[in-house]
Design a protein around this motif. Structure first.
Motif, mmCIF file in Angstrom:
data_model
loop_
_atom_site.group_PDB
_atom_site.id
_atom_site.type_symbol
_atom_site.label_atom_id
_atom_site.label_comp_id
_atom_site.label_asym_id
_atom_site.label_seq_id
_atom_site.Cartn_x
_atom_site.Cartn_y
_atom_site.Cartn_z
ATOM 1 N N VAL B 47 69.167 45.121 -61.552
ATOM 2 C CA VAL B 47 67.723 44.903 -61.663
ATOM 3 C C VAL B 47 67.124 46.067 -62.449
ATOM 4 C CG1 VAL B 47 65.561 44.807 -60.352
ATOM 5 C CG2 VAL B 47 67.584 43.581 -59.524
ATOM 6 N N VAL B 48 66.263 45.747 -63.418
ATOM 7 C CA VAL B 48 65.613 46.781 -64.234
ATOM 8 C C VAL B 48 64.332 47.264 -63.559
ATOM 9 C CG1 VAL B 48 64.551 47.268 -66.473
ATOM 10 C CG2 VAL B 48 66.565 45.784 -66.340
ATOM 11 N N ARG B 49 63.533 46.316 -63.072
ATOM 12 C CA ARG B 49 62.286 46.646 -62.370
ATOM 13 C C ARG B 49 61.794 45.405 -61.637
ATOM 14 N NH1 ARG B 49 60.165 45.299 -67.640
ATOM 15 N NH2 ARG B 49 58.519 43.738 -67.322
ATOM 16 N N LEU B 50 60.774 45.589 -60.804
ATOM 17 C CA LEU B 50 60.128 44.459 -60.135
ATOM 18 C C LEU B 50 58.651 44.447 -60.489
ATOM 19 C CD1 LEU B 50 61.494 44.561 -56.455
ATOM 20 C CD2 LEU B 50 62.340 43.219 -58.374
ATOM 21 N N ASP B 51 58.127 43.251 -60.727
ATOM 22 C CA ASP B 51 56.681 43.080 -60.926
ATOM 23 C C ASP B 51 56.119 42.360 -59.704
ATOM 24 O OD1 ASP B 51 56.865 44.235 -63.399
ATOM 25 O OD2 ASP B 51 56.670 42.362 -64.536
ATOM 26 N N GLU B 131 68.256 42.681 -67.358
ATOM 27 C CA GLU B 131 68.427 42.973 -68.789
ATOM 28 C C GLU B 131 68.239 41.704 -69.628
ATOM 29 O OE1 GLU B 131 68.649 45.680 -70.300
ATOM 30 O OE2 GLU B 131 69.350 47.185 -68.862
ATOM 31 N N ASP B 132 68.661 40.561 -69.064
ATOM 32 C CA ASP B 132 68.707 39.337 -69.871
ATOM 33 C C ASP B 132 67.812 38.220 -69.340
ATOM 34 O OD1 ASP B 132 70.026 38.867 -67.543
ATOM 35 O OD2 ASP B 132 71.764 37.885 -68.447
ATOM 36 N N GLY B 133 66.780 38.584 -68.568
ATOM 37 C CA GLY B 133 65.895 37.534 -68.071
ATOM 38 C C GLY B 133 65.101 37.986 -66.871
#
Lengths: 80, 141
Positions: B47-51, B131-133
């Motif tokens: 996971v890159v980040r959470l919104d 990274e991809d979605g």
């Protein structure tokens, strides 16, 4: 009657906008709104659940909509 | 009841200490604090980040309902529930819950009930960014 629906989370992605306007017969219920949305946007069928909030409270399917209600689509929540 | 309950929905980083300080009272025997944190992976996928986003007025009123119920059911001294919205990086804190009671068991039980109920009823949504979605968490089976 003309209604304005606010769309959060995945419902905004499905509908493509935050504020969605639609027309339903007077005395239409929450269930009628859900049916109308499902017909127009088949992707609603892929959701685990869809609740409607009327004026900041969860609404039962049998509740009647009024033109000035604040109507909000609540897809499955995921806070925390 | 209002002075026993502190509910906040914030667009800025949360303070665990602020929640802890709010619930301390002289007749408290135990405090339990739950701190949610952003995990670096979901089912093995990075996971890159959470919104996070919220239907804010109702999120606050639903958190308040849960807090009122917890105070009544577990005879809590005080409760503080802070939730954050916006973009959060790995390790950041989306939620802090602190409860105080005369005895520890009520505090543990209340804290667990509050986070479990929050995850079911409070209109807050999070999107995981990979990274991809990206995926709205729990939206589809």
């Amino acid at each position: 009657m003309n209604l304005k629906v606010l769309c959060f989370g995945i419902t905004r992605d499905i509908i493509g906008q935050f504020e969605y306007r639609l027309s339903l017969p007077t005395e239409a219920t929450v269930a009628d709104l859900k049916n109308q949305l499902s017909m127009q946007f088949p992707k609603f069928a892929t959701l685990k659940s869809l609740r409607i909030a009327l004026n900041e409270e969860y609404a039962e399917d049998t509740m009647t909509l009024k033109e000035n209600d604040e109507i909000v689509l609540i897809p499955p929540v995921s806070g925390g | 009841m209002p002075s026993m309950i502190d509910i906040q929905l914030l667009h800025t980083p949360l303070s665990e200490q602020a929640c802890l300080d709010f619930v301390k009272t002289d007749d408290t025997g135990g405090i339990v604090v739950f701190v949610g944190t952003v995990r670096n992976q979901t089912k093995g996928k990075a996971v890159v980040r959470l919104d996070f986003e919220a239907y804010e007025p109702m999120a606050i009123s639903e958190m308040r309902k849960i807090a009122v119920q917890a105070v009544e059911q577990f005879s809590l001294k005080k409760i503080s529930v802070h939730h954050r919205v916006g973009t959060l990086a790995i390790g950041e804190v989306p939620v802090v819950i602190a409860v105080s009671s005369a005895h520890r068991k009520a505090a543990f039980d209340a804290c667990e009930l509050v986070i479990d109920t929050l995850k079911e009823t409070v209109p807050i949504w999070k999107k995981e960014i990979f990274e991809d979605g990206e995926v709205w968490v729990s939206a589809t089976p």
